[in-house]
Design a protein around this motif. Sequence first.
Motif, PDB file in Angstrom:
ATOM      1  N   ALA A 132      20.391  27.845  25.099  1.00 32.61           N
ATOM      2  CA  ALA A 132      21.037  26.552  25.349  1.00 32.61           C
ATOM      3  C   ALA A 132      22.276  26.302  24.504  1.00 32.61           C
ATOM      4  O   ALA A 132      22.315  26.630  23.318  1.00 32.61           O
ATOM      5  CB  ALA A 132      20.030  25.435  25.107  1.00 32.61           C
ATOM      6  N   ILE A 133      23.253  25.665  25.155  1.00 31.20           N
ATOM      7  CA  ILE A 133      24.458  25.168  24.505  1.00 31.20           C
ATOM      8  C   ILE A 133      24.616  23.714  24.931  1.00 31.20           C
ATOM      9  O   ILE A 133      24.527  23.395  26.118  1.00 31.20           O
ATOM     10  CB  ILE A 133      25.719  25.946  24.942  1.00 31.20           C
ATOM     11  N   ALA A 134      24.866  22.833  23.957  1.00 30.36           N
ATOM     12  CA  ALA A 134      25.114  21.425  24.255  1.00 30.36           C
ATOM     13  C   ALA A 134      26.611  21.159  24.165  1.00 30.36           C
ATOM     14  O   ALA A 134      27.317  21.778  23.371  1.00 30.36           O
ATOM     15  CB  ALA A 134      24.367  20.534  23.275  1.00 30.36           C
ATOM     16  N   TRP A 135      27.057  20.218  25.004  1.00 29.31           N
ATOM     17  CA  TRP A 135      28.460  19.843  24.970  1.00 29.31           C
ATOM     18  C   TRP A 135      28.618  18.417  25.494  1.00 29.31           C
ATOM     19  O   TRP A 135      27.881  17.999  26.384  1.00 29.31           O
ATOM     20  CB  TRP A 135      29.331  20.823  25.748  1.00 29.31           C
ATOM     21  N   PRO A 136      29.562  17.673  24.918  1.00 29.23           N
ATOM     22  CA  PRO A 136      29.799  16.307  25.370  1.00 29.23           C
ATOM     23  C   PRO A 136      30.950  16.247  26.369  1.00 29.23           C
ATOM     24  O   PRO A 136      31.831  17.101  26.372  1.00 29.23           O
ATOM     25  CB  PRO A 136      30.179  15.589  24.072  1.00 29.23           C
ATOM     26  N   ALA A 137      30.908  15.224  27.197  1.00 32.10           N
ATOM     27  CA  ALA A 137      32.024  14.960  28.111  1.00 32.10           C
ATOM     28  C   ALA A 137      32.246  13.456  28.157  1.00 32.10           C
ATOM     29  O   ALA A 137      31.287  12.677  28.113  1.00 32.10           O
ATOM     30  CB  ALA A 137      31.712  15.479  29.504  1.00 32.10           C
ATOM     31  N   THR A 138      33.488  13.078  28.245  1.00 30.27           N
ATOM     32  CA  THR A 138      33.795  11.663  28.381  1.00 30.27           C
ATOM     33  C   THR A 138      33.181  11.177  29.683  1.00 30.27           C
ATOM     34  O   THR A 138      33.316  11.829  30.729  1.00 30.27           O
ATOM     35  CB  THR A 138      35.319  11.450  28.393  1.00 30.27           C
ATOM     36  N   ALA A 139      32.486  10.053  29.620  1.00 31.79           N
ATOM     37  CA  ALA A 139      31.830   9.507  30.805  1.00 31.79           C
ATOM     38  C   ALA A 139      32.831   9.377  31.948  1.00 31.79           C
ATOM     39  O   ALA A 139      33.950   8.897  31.763  1.00 31.79           O
ATOM     40  CB  ALA A 139      31.196   8.159  30.488  1.00 31.79           C
ATOM     41  N   GLY A 140      32.439   9.869  33.109  1.00 30.78           N
ATOM     42  CA  GLY A 140      33.291   9.786  34.288  1.00 30.78           C
ATOM     43  C   GLY A 140      34.275  10.923  34.446  1.00 30.78           C
ATOM     44  O   GLY A 140      34.981  10.992  35.456  1.00 30.78           O
ATOM     45  N   SER A 141      34.359  11.818  33.472  1.00 36.03           N
ATOM     46  CA  SER A 141      35.312  12.922  33.594  1.00 36.03           C
ATOM     47  C   SER A 141      34.666  14.264  33.263  1.00 36.03           C
ATOM     48  O   SER A 141      35.313  15.150  32.717  1.00 36.03           O
ATOM     49  CB  SER A 141      36.528  12.677  32.703  1.00 36.03           C
ATOM     50  N   THR A 142      33.419  14.403  33.617  1.00 34.45           N
ATOM     51  CA  THR A 142      32.680  15.627  33.310  1.00 34.45           C
ATOM     52  C   THR A 142      33.369  16.867  33.851  1.00 34.45           C
ATOM     53  O   THR A 142      33.508  17.871  33.153  1.00 34.45           O
ATOM     54  CB  THR A 142      31.250  15.533  33.876  1.00 34.45           C
ATOM     55  N   LEU A 143      33.793  16.827  35.115  1.00 36.28           N
ATOM     56  CA  LEU A 143      34.391  18.006  35.729  1.00 36.28           C
ATOM     57  C   LEU A 143      35.724  18.387  35.102  1.00 36.28           C
ATOM     58  O   LEU A 143      36.181  19.523  35.253  1.00 36.28           O
ATOM     59  CB  LEU A 143      34.553  17.798  37.234  1.00 36.28           C
ATOM     60  N   ASP A 144      36.340  17.460  34.372  1.00 31.39           N
ATOM     61  CA  ASP A 144      37.599  17.755  33.679  1.00 31.39           C
ATOM     62  C   ASP A 144      37.384  18.317  32.284  1.00 31.39           C
ATOM     63  O   ASP A 144      38.329  18.756  31.638  1.00 31.39           O
ATOM     64  CB  ASP A 144      38.453  16.485  33.579  1.00 31.39           C
ATOM     65  N   SER A 145      36.151  18.312  31.810  1.00 30.11           N
ATOM     66  CA  SER A 145      35.845  18.815  30.483  1.00 30.11           C
ATOM     67  C   SER A 145      36.141  20.311  30.411  1.00 30.11           C
ATOM     68  O   SER A 145      35.810  21.064  31.325  1.00 30.11           O
ATOM     69  CB  SER A 145      34.359  18.573  30.180  1.00 30.11           C
ATOM     70  N   PRO A 146      36.763  20.774  29.315  1.00 31.45           N
ATOM     71  CA  PRO A 146      37.039  22.213  29.190  1.00 31.45           C
ATOM     72  C   PRO A 146      35.779  23.072  29.312  1.00 31.45           C
ATOM     73  O   PRO A 146      35.790  24.122  29.951  1.00 31.45           O
ATOM     74  CB  PRO A 146      37.653  22.344  27.793  1.00 31.45           C
ATOM     75  N   PHE A 147      34.678  22.621  28.728  1.00 29.12           N
ATOM     76  CA  PHE A 147      33.453  23.412  28.801  1.00 29.12           C
ATOM     77  C   PHE A 147      32.896  23.429  30.219  1.00 29.12           C
ATOM     78  O   PHE A 147      32.404  24.452  30.694  1.00 29.12           O
ATOM     79  CB  PHE A 147      32.401  22.907  27.805  1.00 29.12           C
TER      80      PHE A 147
END
Length: 177
Positions: A132-147
């Motif tokens: 497992a790897i955890a990563w955060p994303a700004t709410a509403g922009s998950t698909l734009d997250s680099p990870f």
Amino acid sequence: MSKYALFLRGINVGGINLKMAELRAALATLPLSKVRTLLASGNVVCSAEVTADELKSMVETLLRERFRYDAWVVVIEAPTLESIIDACPYPADDAQTTSYVTLSSDPAALDELARHASEIPGAEFVRLSPEAIAWPATAGSTLDSPFSKLSAKARYKSTTTTRNLRTLLKAQDFLAG
């Protein structure tokens, strides 16, 4: 008897539509007990007297034969799921951030994913375990997250799937009950 969480890749997105009642009925043909589905995105908890690898093989074969799609499943034993959740430094409930965990059936693929992610400016992530790897994303922009963009590559399709931390907590609760 071991308790497991199963995470099916790509269910009810991209044209692969499975009703959870149909999934449960199909899984009832396997030597599993206490089978429950969570949400409509291919999350299952169960108990079985087989290894995680045997369960993965059985479920993938069943899904491919019954539902006619290229099925990929990540199987996590209950104690491992608990340690993954405990290791996650990101919040489960935050209005500005959604916390995700990418799970893998192949630690080497996750090693590669982490290596590539570390080369991307702005890609924030934490390795929680071999699976497992955890990563955060700004709410509403998950698909734009680099990870998110990196982990969505076809290279990782057969070995990884991503869930938000709240889903993992729900699976943990179901396994404890």
